[in-house]
Design an enzyme around this catalytic site. Structure first.
Site, short mmCIF file in Angstrom:
data_model
loop_
_atom_site.label_atom_id
_atom_site.label_comp_id
_atom_site.label_asym_id
_atom_site.label_seq_id
_atom_site.Cartn_x
_atom_site.Cartn_y
_atom_site.Cartn_z
CB VAL A 162 40.77 45.75 30.97
CG1 VAL A 162 39.62 45.15 30.15
CG2 VAL A 162 42.06 45.74 30.16
N GLY A 189 36.30 44.86 36.24
CA GLY A 189 37.44 45.54 35.64
C GLY A 189 38.72 45.01 36.25
CE LYS A 190 42.86 41.48 38.77
NZ LYS A 190 42.10 40.67 39.74
N GLY A 191 43.28 46.03 36.49
CA GLY A 191 44.36 46.85 35.99
C GLY A 191 45.69 46.36 36.52
#
Ligand code: GLU
Length: 411
Positions: free
Chosen positions: A57, A102-104
Site C-alpha cells: 500500500v 507505505g507498507k506491505g
C-alpha cells in the site's frame, strides 16, 4: 471493533480538523494513493507450490518516495497494511525525513516454512511488487518477521531484473549496502525518546522500571541499550510467555537464552509467568514492542505503568486510549517512539545513493539528532496546545504532509 485503518484514521481526522485543512486536501490525505494486491507463488520443498496473498500500500508521497516495511504474518490483511501505511506517512513526516509512507506484507506463517521456502517466498514477493517500487519511488524495509537476510534476497532479486540498486530497499546486511546501526535503530530511537520523557518528569534511570511486551528486534535492542544506560528491566515476554524479576534482569543473557531455546520463558534468573500477565506487572514504563492492538480494552485496565512507550505500530487501540488517559497514563505514540528504524533506513538510503559507508558513530549521532528533535517538538506542541502526545505528534506529522502537498500544488 472498527477496522485498524478506520481506527487510526480517527487520529488523522482529529488533526486535520484542528489544523483546519481545506476539505479537498483532507479527503486526499484520508485514503491511500495506490494499493497493490498480488499473488505470491512459492514452490515448496516437497513438490508443488503454495499461493500466498501479498500487498503493498502506497499511502502518500508528497514529501518523498513511499517508505515502510514488509511483514510476513498470518494476520496480514489489506486493512492492516493500509493502517500501517498511513502510520508510516505521519511517522516519516514527524521524523522530518524526505519520505512518504507505505507498507506491505504477505499473509503467511513464516515459522512453518523452511529456509529455502522462505527465500523463494521473499524472492517471489519482490518479483511481484518490483514494478511498483524503486529507489526514488517506494523503498521497502524489514518489519515483523522480516530481517536483513530477507532484505538481501529481495535486493538481489530486484538487481537480477533492473541491475544493482542498493537504495531500493533498506535494512540490508552491511555487506550489500546495509547501514551499521540499522538493526539496533528502532530500540535506540525508542530509548532516546524514553530518556527525554523520563528527564521531563525528573525520573532517575535506576528507579525507572520497564516491562517489555515482545522480545524481537525492537524489544530486545531497547532492553539491551536501556540496561546499559541504567534502566531496570523487570519483565519481558514473547509469543510463548513472559518472565518477571522485580530486581531486574540482564537483557543480553535473556537474549542468549532465547536464541538457545527459542523463547524467553524458563530463563533461570526470573520467574516464568503467563504471557498475558506482563500487562499487570508493576513498572513505571510499559513497552508494547510486539504486534498491533495488544493493549486493548481487556489488557489496558491491568497496566500499572505511568507511561506506555509504543515501540510497535498501533499497539494501543483507539478504544483503550480514553480509559488510560482517565487513569493518568501517558502514551508516547508509535509514530514517535518507533521512528528510529525508519530514521536509520533513511541514513542507509542516503549512503547507498552516494556509494558511501558511514562509521556507526556517525549513524548513531544523526539518529540521536533526528529522534531528539522529534521528541522535543512533540513534547513542546503537547504543552503549548494542551493536547496529548499522540495528538501533538499527529498535528506535526499531518501538518508537514499538508504543507508539502500545498507546496506542490496538489490539485
Ligand atoms: N518497519 C519499520 C517501521 O514500522 C521500519 C520501516 C522502514 O525502515 O522503512 O517503522
Amino acid at each position: 471493533m472498527s477496522s485498524a485503518f478506520e481506527a487510526v484514521q480517527s487520529y488523522y481526522e482529529r488533526a486535520a480538523e484542528r489544523l483546519n485543512l481545506e476539505l479537498s486536501l483532507r479527503e486526499a490525505l484520508a485514503t491511500p494513493t495506490r494499493e497493490v494486491r498480488v499473488q505470491v507463488r512459492v514452490p515448496m520443498d516437497g513438490g508443488g507450490f503454495k499461493v500466498f496473498r501479498g500487498y503493498r500500500v502506497q499511502y502518500n508521497n508528497a514529501r518523498g518516495p513511499y517508505k515502510g516495511g514488509l511483514r510476513f504474518h498470518p494476520n496480514v490483511s489489506l486493512d492492516e497494511i493500509r493502517c500501517f501505511a498511513a502510520l508510516m506517512t505521519w511517522k516519516t513526516a514527524l521524523m522530518n525525513i524526505p519520505f512518504g509512507g507505505g507498507k506491505g506484507g504477505v499473509q503467511v506463517e513464516p515459522k512453518l516454512l523452511s529456509e529455502a521456502e522462505l527465500e523463494r517466498l521473499s524472492r517471489a514477493f519482490m518479483r511481484s511488487i518490483a514494478d511498483v517500487i524503486g529507489q526514488n519511488v517506494d523503498v521497502p524495509a524489514p518489519d515483523v518477521n522480516t530481517n536483513p537476510q530477507i532484505m538481501g534476497w529481495m535486493a538481489d532479486e530486484y538487481a537480477r531484473r533492473y541491475g544493482p540498486h542498493p537504495a531500493v530497499i533498506t535494512g540490508k546486511p552491511v555487506s550489500v549496502g546495509g547501514s551499521l546501526g540499522r538493526e539496533s535503530a528502532t530500540g535506540r530511537g525508542a530509548l532516546i525518546c524514553l530518556d527525554q520523557v523520563a528527564k521531563s518528569r525528573g525520573w532517575k534511570r535506576q528507579d525507572t522500571t520497564l516491562a517489555i511486551e515482545g522480545y524481537g528486534n525492537a524489544g530486545s535492542w531497547l532492553a539491551v541499550l536501556a540496561y546499559e544506560m541504567g534502566y531496570r528491566i523487570v519483565a519481558v515476554s514473547d509469543s510463548k510467555g513472559a518472565i518477571h524479576n522485580p530486581d531486574g534482569m540482564h537483557p543480553e543473557k535473556v537474549l542468549a537464552h532465547k536464541q538457545e531455546t527459542g523463547s524467553v520463558i524458563d530463563y533461570a534468573a526470573a520467574t516464568t509467568i503467563e504471557g498475558a500477565d506482563i500487562f499487570g506487572v508493576d513498572c513505571r514504563v510499559f513497552v508494547p514492542a510486539a504486534l498491533d492492538m495488544s493493549v486493548n480494552e481487556d489488557t489496558a485496565p491491568r497496566i500499572k505503568a505511568q507511561v506506555i512507550l509504543e515501540e510497535a505500530n498501533y499497539p494501543v487501540t483507539v478504544e483503550a486510549e480514553p480509559g488510560l488517559a482517565e487513569r493518568g497514563v501517558t502514551v508516547v505514540p508509535d509514530i514517535l517512539a518507533s521512528g528510529g528504524g525508519v530514521a536509520v533506513s533513511y541514513l542507509e538510503w542516503v549512503q547507498d545513493l552516494q556509494r558511501e559507508a558511514w562509521p556507526e558513530e556517525r549513524v548513531n549521532k544523526r539518529l540521536g539528532e533526528i529522534m531528539e528533535a522529534a521528541t522535543a517538538q512533540v513534547l513542546a506542541r503537547a504543552e503549548s496546545e494542551g493536547v496529548t502526545l499522540r495528538e501533538a505528534a499527529y498535528l506535526i506529522g499531518v501538518e508537514r504532509v499538508a504543507e508539502a502537498e500545498i507546496a506542490r500544488g496538489y490539485r
